[in-house]
Scaffold this motif. Sequence first.
Motif, PDB file in Angstrom:
ATOM      1  N   GLU B 154      64.806  46.213   5.482  1.00 18.58           N
ATOM      2  CA  GLU B 154      63.755  47.123   5.024  1.00 18.58           C
ATOM      3  C   GLU B 154      62.653  47.252   6.067  1.00 18.58           C
ATOM      4  O   GLU B 154      62.250  48.359   6.416  1.00 18.58           O
ATOM      5  CB  GLU B 154      63.135  46.624   3.702  1.00 18.58           C
ATOM      6  CG  GLU B 154      64.051  46.688   2.498  1.00 18.58           C
ATOM      7  CD  GLU B 154      64.295  48.103   2.005  1.00 18.58           C
ATOM      8  OE1 GLU B 154      63.620  49.030   2.464  1.00 18.58           O
ATOM      9  OE2 GLU B 154      65.198  48.261   1.148  1.00 18.58           O
ATOM     10  N   ASP B 157      64.011  49.043   9.204  1.00 15.78           N
ATOM     11  CA  ASP B 157      64.268  50.474   9.017  1.00 15.78           C
ATOM     12  C   ASP B 157      62.963  51.253   8.942  1.00 15.78           C
ATOM     13  O   ASP B 157      62.923  52.441   9.246  1.00 15.78           O
ATOM     14  CB  ASP B 157      65.096  50.710   7.751  1.00 15.78           C
ATOM     15  CG  ASP B 157      66.522  50.188   7.910  1.00 15.78           C
ATOM     16  OD1 ASP B 157      66.927  49.912   9.053  1.00 15.78           O
ATOM     17  OD2 ASP B 157      67.216  50.041   6.882  1.00 15.78           O
ATOM     18  N   HIS B 158      61.894  50.581   8.525  1.00 14.62           N
ATOM     19  CA  HIS B 158      60.609  51.276   8.393  1.00 14.62           C
ATOM     20  C   HIS B 158      59.741  51.149   9.641  1.00 14.62           C
ATOM     21  O   HIS B 158      59.164  52.120  10.099  1.00 14.62           O
ATOM     22  CB  HIS B 158      59.820  50.730   7.199  1.00 14.62           C
ATOM     23  CG  HIS B 158      60.306  51.242   5.885  1.00 14.62           C
ATOM     24  ND1 HIS B 158      61.388  50.701   5.243  1.00 14.62           N
ATOM     25  CD2 HIS B 158      59.870  52.262   5.106  1.00 14.62           C
ATOM     26  CE1 HIS B 158      61.598  51.364   4.118  1.00 14.62           C
ATOM     27  NE2 HIS B 158      60.683  52.315   4.006  1.00 14.62           N
ATOM     28  N   LYS B 159      59.584  49.917  10.160  1.00 14.69           N
ATOM     29  CA  LYS B 159      58.507  49.722  11.144  1.00 14.69           C
ATOM     30  C   LYS B 159      58.904  48.943  12.392  1.00 14.69           C
ATOM     31  O   LYS B 159      58.345  49.179  13.448  1.00 14.69           O
ATOM     32  CB  LYS B 159      57.334  48.925  10.526  1.00 14.69           C
ATOM     33  CG  LYS B 159      56.961  49.282   9.124  1.00 14.69           C
ATOM     34  CD  LYS B 159      55.850  50.294   9.100  1.00 14.69           C
ATOM     35  CE  LYS B 159      55.494  50.650   7.678  1.00 14.69           C
ATOM     36  NZ  LYS B 159      55.436  52.086   7.485  1.00 14.69           N
TER      37      LYS B 159
END
Lengths: 381, 203
Positions: B154, B157-159
């Motif tokens: 997570e 994939d985001h940051k």
Amino acid sequence: MDVRQLHKDVFVIADNILSPIGSTTAENILGLKNGESGVWQHSNTNILPGTFSASLFSPSHIFLEEEGDYTKFEQLLIASVTDAVRELSEIVSSERTLLIISSTKGNISLLETKAHSAGLYQRIALYTSAGLVARHFGFVNTPIIISNACISGVVAIITGMRLLQSGDYDHAIVVGADVISKFVLSGFGSFQALSNELCKPFDKDRKGINLGEGAATVVLSNMAKNSDDLKILGGAISNDANHISGPSRTGEELAWAINEALTEADLTNSDISFISAHGTATLYNDEMEANAINIAGMQTIPVNSLKGYYGHTLGAAGLIETVVSLHSLKEGIILPTPGFQNSGVSKPLNVNAQMLKGPLTNGLKTASGFGGCNAALIFGK
Amino acid sequence: MAEQKHITAWCSIFDNKVVKNGTQLFDAKSVGINEFVVAVYKHLQVQYPKFYKMDNLSKLGWLATEVLLKDNFDKSSYAPTQVAVVLANANASLDSDLKYLESVKDGASPALFVYTLPNIVIGEICIRNGFKGENTFYITVHFDAAMIHRQVSETMDHKAAACICGWVDVLGEDYKAVLFLVETNKEGIPFSETNLKKLFESN
């Protein structure tokens, strides 16, 4: 591919605040609108010499009709979730639902009163409490437990948001709680960080924090339940990489988290109607936050701190303050900052001192904590 | 959807041994944890006086990160905010909680109190390396490869483009650290729940 394009909406379909002000969100919001505070001066030399101000439950407070073997911490979690899921039994029993628990110290007060043993250490562990709470409600999946200092509650909501956006789960019940005992009070006292009177966030005469106990829950779902359900739109976490007990000198790292959360929400700073700051009323936290809000170009946006109502509720703070802010947004009110009179931070900041009314669209919640951690969360219509 | 992630290094400190990528680098038989962590620190031949002020949880996580990143991590290829740290354990900061509570009798010590949060070890790792990305500390009863895999995925994939993740736990003389360096678009062992579990159990 941009993962944002694949994101599902995340709605807040129910919530609860359990605090000395009230046992439901409605009771809490009403109390806040009437200017009630849970912070009172206490004198208990078993805990601290002299007097201290904190927001504490009365020792005779009954959280559950049947306490069972649950500790006060677990009773807070169970009572808060029970109220939040009152009409949501199908979500509780669903395989597509995840329980997320946020706390900094959980059952630590048991160390003060019970004989130390390996059995006690296991009883204290957060995974034990999480297991008891999950079994109480019959949650199918193993809960996620977050213990990341004072940003735990905001991180727990971000975690739930992402697990719903990615489609791993359809619902998340996010609950945070902390109990105030000698352990935490003596620790903050040793830092000379406690104010003996009502805390004064962002004020020139601020002298430190009030601690508080409480719990709060948000039920997140990828399906709206009510026509006015708000959405969690974006969030981000950062680290100062500067000092374990003092915040960033510049505020750049919190500003980065705010900007990342805005990007994720597909919004810009001017889309934010108000900010619910961490605002602990320590010299350094409030100064750092003022810096960060300026770097993010949000210094004219009304900002409040709710610490004068609840004290600093540690692992519950991010949840309690987000629930208050969600309801403020729905009702079109920006709550004042109890204790604030004259700005005492070196950068301009629009600290809200009186209740404001008007149409509101999106809100920002920020939090920072020991270990140099920061978190930002955006919610809106 | 997301870029390929690989485990580009792993390190364990357990049972008085330091192992990196499956190769034992150091051992010190029959010493307690306090002596052992100092012996590992001296073996690494780095100058970081702040090490001595840390609690055992932070010392352990800090040492494992030093070993994990040594010689194979190019810090300059990442912005500070692109590096995340995601850790978990069972006992939170109980080891330090007990020491702090003992000190309260003679006057509470802020130097001990600050370590009564499990995420302080993340703070120490970030300060040492200038990492400013996402950071979260989870509590699980055992190492939960599925949970770590999901939460690291997570944040990446985001940051984040790189993530230090794994397990760091201390209670009294019992301790174990197993850390993984996960990077995007670098060669290594595919980042999966199965591989995390396999590597964790191989230590």
